[in-house]
Design an enzyme around this catalytic site. Structure first.
Site, mmCIF file in Angstrom:
data_model
loop_
_atom_site.group_PDB
_atom_site.id
_atom_site.type_symbol
_atom_site.label_atom_id
_atom_site.label_comp_id
_atom_site.label_asym_id
_atom_site.label_seq_id
_atom_site.Cartn_x
_atom_site.Cartn_y
_atom_site.Cartn_z
ATOM 1 N N LYS A 192 0.799 -1.239 0.000
ATOM 2 C CA LYS A 192 0.000 0.000 0.000
ATOM 3 C C LYS A 192 0.833 1.292 0.000
ATOM 4 O O LYS A 192 0.491 2.257 0.665
ATOM 5 C CB LYS A 192 -0.958 0.015 1.199
ATOM 6 C CG LYS A 192 -1.969 -1.128 1.179
ATOM 7 C CD LYS A 192 -2.921 -1.072 2.351
ATOM 8 C CE LYS A 192 -2.326 -1.621 3.625
ATOM 9 N NZ LYS A 192 -3.300 -1.811 4.712
ATOM 10 N N ASP A 228 -5.957 -4.680 10.960
ATOM 11 C CA ASP A 228 -7.263 -3.994 10.963
ATOM 12 C C ASP A 228 -8.438 -4.929 10.722
ATOM 13 O O ASP A 228 -9.559 -4.667 11.177
ATOM 14 C CB ASP A 228 -7.285 -2.801 9.991
ATOM 15 C CG ASP A 228 -6.903 -3.162 8.571
ATOM 16 O OD1 ASP A 228 -6.564 -4.325 8.312
ATOM 17 O OD2 ASP A 228 -6.936 -2.261 7.711
HETATM 18 N N1 LIG Z 1 -15.724 7.965 -1.831
HETATM 19 C C1 LIG Z 1 -14.938 6.913 -2.029
HETATM 20 N N2 LIG Z 1 -15.351 5.884 -2.785
HETATM 21 C C2 LIG Z 1 -14.550 4.819 -3.022
HETATM 22 N N3 LIG Z 1 -13.310 4.703 -2.536
HETATM 23 C C3 LIG Z 1 -12.856 5.692 -1.773
HETATM 24 C C4 LIG Z 1 -13.634 6.842 -1.467
HETATM 25 N N4 LIG Z 1 -12.901 7.660 -0.675
HETATM 26 C C5 LIG Z 1 -11.714 7.047 -0.500
HETATM 27 N N5 LIG Z 1 -11.686 5.866 -1.164
HETATM 28 C C6 LIG Z 1 -10.577 4.913 -1.248
HETATM 29 O O1 LIG Z 1 -10.401 4.337 0.019
HETATM 30 C C7 LIG Z 1 -9.017 4.296 0.356
HETATM 31 C C8 LIG Z 1 -8.862 4.687 1.817
HETATM 32 O O2 LIG Z 1 -9.439 3.684 2.576
HETATM 33 P P1 LIG Z 1 -9.734 3.839 4.115
HETATM 34 O O3 LIG Z 1 -10.338 5.178 4.331
HETATM 35 O O4 LIG Z 1 -10.547 2.680 4.508
HETATM 36 O O5 LIG Z 1 -8.359 3.917 4.823
HETATM 37 P P2 LIG Z 1 -7.119 3.017 5.054
HETATM 38 O O6 LIG Z 1 -7.014 2.779 6.482
HETATM 39 O O7 LIG Z 1 -6.025 3.752 4.370
HETATM 40 O O8 LIG Z 1 -7.332 1.653 4.288
HETATM 41 P P3 LIG Z 1 -6.754 0.200 4.703
HETATM 42 O O9 LIG Z 1 -7.610 -0.231 5.840
HETATM 43 O O10 LIG Z 1 -6.890 -0.638 3.486
HETATM 44 O O11 LIG Z 1 -5.348 0.365 5.148
HETATM 45 C C9 LIG Z 1 -8.290 5.228 -0.579
HETATM 46 O O12 LIG Z 1 -7.267 4.486 -1.213
HETATM 47 C C10 LIG Z 1 -9.307 5.633 -1.606
HETATM 48 O O13 LIG Z 1 -8.921 5.191 -2.856
#
Ligand SMILES: Nc1ncnc2c1ncn2[C@@H]1O[C@H](COP(=O)(O)OP(=O)(O)OP(=O)(O)O)[C@@H](O)[C@H]1O
Length: 493
Positions: A192, A228
């Site tokens: 990531k 997570d």
């Molecule tokens: N409105 C939206 N619709 C679809 N995807 C979105 C939207 N907003 C953000 N994202 C995607 O979601 C991702 C962020 O995911 P999240 O907010 O769950 O956080 P994270 O903790 O970074 O993710 P992970 O749990 O996979 O590590 C970003 O890569 C983005 O591409």
């Protein structure tokens, strides 16, 4: 306004061979539609058809995934398995009676958060702050990263006037790790967008403790490290006792589930009751041995080629938020270069990697089909000077193809886990912005899982709120010995 209200047809170079009238259902065809538009749609469908996989295809994917998961669980086969199926040392689920104050850290994607959580009488109170991880730290040295995390903790504790306290901490660290105990985990590989030198193969809890010690102004002991997915499952299981699967659909994708100890040949902990353990599948790596190459598109291959971790996380790259917008951009760029969209005019933004955000897909698919208000806005942001309503329709079609495949692939994975658990009613806890904000992801998943799961299993997909924080506190509560009601909630090896 730059978009054209009238249905002006883009000048496209088309061969003059007779055109078969299409029989496809989508996009809906008006009977009086000019033939040139039909031709364009036919061609666009041709470019996108690799995204369509029939149910037999998804069942084949399920068989492959189950096979890979079994390899991950087996003692002899784990070393060569792509899906590592890491036992987490979390053995049972919360019952709502956990008590105490905890710190939690959440690192795993776009943001880093520090949380102060109070569990009391089944209630959860939380205060948190998001801290940015600058790109130079994401790709700098390991010590730099952990010093930054410790610095954020110190700032948070100071702001909450708790610097003098020594609170137990749960660390949600959402990268593939091999756990050696509840508070010991070595990073297998960064994913990531992270690439900090000197961390792979190392115990991240040890590195965090060393960073805390280096600064001398705070006293924090990490009592539990978790993924997570586990936090998501724990948080939801607190309220729903049928919850046995945790799923993340955010920057990345991953899932965990409760497995019987008898099926976990690698288990090296105690075998007290309950004879079960949460398995962190790390399913994002499914396909890294090329077993999914039979349906990967040229766009998937290009996304992989330009990623920081080429050849790795193949399944994740076809599903999660970090890559979905980029896949759609590559398809739209190709169609434009072929003269099938925007009069063949490519903008600088459309040619820029990562510039078509995954949130655009949610916005476009939320649009009212008569107006395309969001789509027009997105196209303007993408620097497209001139476009027609037909272009909007086609852009939406591309987004639907990419996001539907993602939802169906994730569904195939969940169907495998439901079949493995094989109980009459199972709840799946889900977190991640892709799932929460995409307007159709949930419904598409419910439809597809229903067709793939074994008969007799009822399932529910439930949004798990703030699992990374709440879940970390629940595991920390158990380890810190503050919660005495359960015999064992977690066990250390
Ligand atoms: N409105 C939206 N619709 C679809 N995807 C979105 C939207 N907003 C953000 N994202 C995607 O979601 C991702 C962020 O995911 P999240 O907010 O769950 O956080 P994270 O903790 O970074 O993710 P992970 O749990 O996979 O590590 C970003 O890569 C983005 O591409």
């Amino acid at each position: 306004m730059k978009w054209l209200d009238k249905q002006v047809l883009a000048p496209v170079a088309l061969d003059e061979a007779p055109v078969e009238l299409p029989t496809f259902e989508h996009p809906k065809l008006e009977p009086e539609m000019p033939l040139t538009r039909l031709k364009i749609r036919n061609k666009i469908r041709g470019y996108c058809e690799d995204f369509e996989i029939d149910n037999d295809g998804y069942k084949r994917i399920m068989n492959l995934l189950e096979h890979e998961m079994d390899k991950g669980l087996g003692k002899e086969t784990n070393a060569a398995a792509t899906i590592k199926m890491f036992p987490t040392y979390v053995r049972s689920l919360p019952d709502g009676s956990e008590e105490g104050n905890f710190l939690a850290l959440d690192l795993g994607g776009t943001n880093f958060r520090v949380l102060l959580i109070t569990l009391h009488g089944g209630e959860v109170k939380m205060e948190s702050k998001i801290y940015l991880i600058p790109q130079y730290i994401m790709q700098g040295s390991g010590n730099q990263l952990f010093d930054h995390l410790a610095d954020c903790c110190a700032k948070f504790m100071k702001a909450h006037a708790i610097s003098h306290l020594s609170l137990p901490l749960g660390f949600t660290f959402s990268f593939p790790c091999k756990q050696h105990g509840i508070a010991s985990a070595s990073l297998q590989t960064w994913t990531k967008g992270f690439k900090c030198a000197g961390v792979e193969g190392e115990d991240v809890v040890r590195m965090f403790h060393e960073a805390v010690k280096r600064r001398k102004d705070i006293d924090i002991t990490c009592v539990a490290i978790l993924n997570d997915t586990v936090g998501t499952l724990m948080s939801c299981a607190h309220d729903d006792h049928n919850c046995e699967i945790g799923l993340i659909l955010g920057t990345g994708t991953n899932a965990c589930y409760m497995e019987k100890l008898d099926n976990v040949e690698l288990w090296d902990g105690d075998d007290k009751e309950p004879k079960q353990v949460i398995i962190n599948t790390e399913w994002g790596a499914f396909g890294d041995n090329k077993c999914l190459d039979w349906f990967r598109t040229p766009y998937d291959k290009e996304v992989d080629e330009f990623s920081l971790n080429g050849g790795k996380q193949v399944y994740e790259k076809m599903i999660s938020g970090m890559y979905m917008g980029e896949i759609a951009r590559l398809v739209i760029l190709k169609l434009t270069q072929e003269g099938l969209m925007f009069g063949g005019e490519v903008s600088e933004e459309l040619e820029t990697r990562q510039r078509f955000y995954t949130k655009y897909i949610s916005e476009i698919e939320s649009d009212d089909e008569d107006e395309f208000r969001n789509t027009k806005q997105v196209l303007e942001e993408m620097g497209i000077e001139t476009f027609t309503i037909e272009d909007c329709r086609n852009v939406r079609y591309v987004c639907e193809q990419v996001s539907t495949r993602a939802a169906y692939l994730a569904s195939a994975g969940i169907a495998v886990l439901l079949n493995k658990i094989s109980k009459p009613e199972i709840t799946v806890a889900v977190d991640g912005s892709l799932y929460k904000f995409h307007p159709k992801f949930h419904d598409r998943m419910v439809d597809k899982i229903s067709t793939l799961v074994n008969p007799g299993i009822k399932f529910k997909l439930m949004v798990s709120h703030d699992g990374s924080g709440r879940g970390a506190a629940m595991v920390a509560a158990a380890v810190a010995g503050i919660h005495f009601k359960n015999d064992v909630i977690v066990s250390d090896s």
